[in-house]
Design an enzyme around this catalytic site. Structure first.
Site, short mmCIF file in Angstrom:
data_model
loop_
_atom_site.label_atom_id
_atom_site.label_comp_id
_atom_site.label_asym_id
_atom_site.label_seq_id
_atom_site.Cartn_x
_atom_site.Cartn_y
_atom_site.Cartn_z
N HIS A 2 0.76 -0.95 -0.27
CA HIS A 2 0.16 -0.08 0.01
C HIS A 2 1.17 1.24 0.33
O HIS A 2 2.35 1.46 -0.03
CB HIS A 2 -0.79 -0.06 0.89
CG HIS A 2 -0.63 -0.19 2.42
ND1 HIS A 2 -0.08 -1.01 3.51
CD2 HIS A 2 0.22 0.57 3.34
CE1 HIS A 2 0.31 -0.50 4.59
NE2 HIS A 2 0.76 0.63 3.99
P1 TYD Z 1 -2.66 -4.27 7.36
O1 TYD Z 1 -2.55 -2.37 6.71
O2 TYD Z 1 -2.99 -5.51 5.95
O3 TYD Z 1 -0.82 -4.05 8.13
P2 TYD Z 1 0.90 -4.22 6.43
O4 TYD Z 1 0.15 -3.70 5.90
O5 TYD Z 1 1.32 -2.92 8.47
O6 TYD Z 1 1.19 -5.03 7.00
O7 TYD Z 1 -3.39 -4.11 8.32
C1 TYD Z 1 -4.27 -5.77 8.35
C2 TYD Z 1 -4.91 -5.21 9.72
O8 TYD Z 1 -4.97 -4.40 10.82
C3 TYD Z 1 -6.08 -4.37 8.82
O9 TYD Z 1 -7.23 -5.06 8.78
C4 TYD Z 1 -5.90 -3.31 9.48
C5 TYD Z 1 -5.90 -3.64 10.45
N1 TYD Z 1 -4.61 -2.28 10.69
C6 TYD Z 1 -5.63 -1.34 11.85
O10 TYD Z 1 -6.32 -0.77 12.48
N2 TYD Z 1 -4.60 -0.30 12.92
C7 TYD Z 1 -2.91 0.30 12.34
O11 TYD Z 1 -3.01 0.61 12.97
C8 TYD Z 1 -2.67 -1.47 11.08
C9 TYD Z 1 -1.33 -0.90 10.52
C10 TYD Z 1 -3.61 -2.14 10.57
#
Ligand code: TYD
Length: 152
Positions: free
Chosen positions: A53
């Site tokens: 992302h």
């Molecule tokens: P995601 O963005 O896929 O994690 P990364 O990109 O860091 O590997 O996040 C996984 C899940 O956690 C998604 O449902 C969103 C949630 N989330 C939060 O609620 N708060 C946060 O600060 C983050 C980073 C993720």
């Protein structure tokens, strides 16, 4: 200092002594933003790709406080670079509007993420095509603004 698309490696001072190591990261001192959010990723392995992302507002610093991982950054214009994280006193700064993929996690990887913003899913761009369009749109906007300034 190595810098690419505004992405740069950061070295944090170590305050180790015979009792062990201590690394300090202070917002607006050791990193260029105030820390509003901290999260950490562990239990991922070499088969996993995370991130995938870009953020419209959030800046991040990522630190492998244990183990290793890699971060590939892309600017949406065809440029990319890979940064390796493997030391608890080394971080990578990621400005806003950079596509990032985290991968190649070692089994003992604990990836600490410091963020400049509270979590807001609306500021995440999770489709690479949308990211490219967003960057193109921004650049067109910039051209229009500078064009207008030229006329005025
Ligand atoms: P995601 O963005 O896929 O994690 P990364 O990109 O860091 O590997 O996040 C996984 C899940 O956690 C998604 O449902 C969103 C949630 N989330 C939060 O609620 N708060 C946060 O600060 C983050 C980073 C993720």
């Amino acid at each position: 200092m190595m810098e690419y698309m505004g992405v740069k490696m950061l070295e944090f001072p170590q305050h180790g002594d015979e009792r062990g190591h201590l690394v300090i990261v202070e917002g607006l001192k050791d990193i260029p933003f105030e820390i509003k959010r901290v999260f950490y990723i562990y239990g991922s392995d070499a088969t996993v790709v995370r991130g995938q992302h870009a953020n419209k507002r959030s800046e991040f610093v990522l630190i492998n406080v244990s183990g290793q991982s890699k971060v590939r950054v892309r600017d949406g214009k065809g440029n990319e670079k890979v940064f390796s994280l493997s030391r608890p006193h080394t971080g990578v700064y990621l400005p806003r509007l950079i596509w990032k993929d985290m991968y190649d996690f070692s089994e003992d990887s604990v990836l600490l993420c410091l963020a400049s913003e509270h979590y807001d899913p609306e500021e995440y761009i999770r489709d690479y095509g949308d990211f490219v369009k967003y960057i193109e749109g921004m650049e067109k906007n910039d051209e229009n603004i500078s064009g207008n300034t030229g006329i005025l």
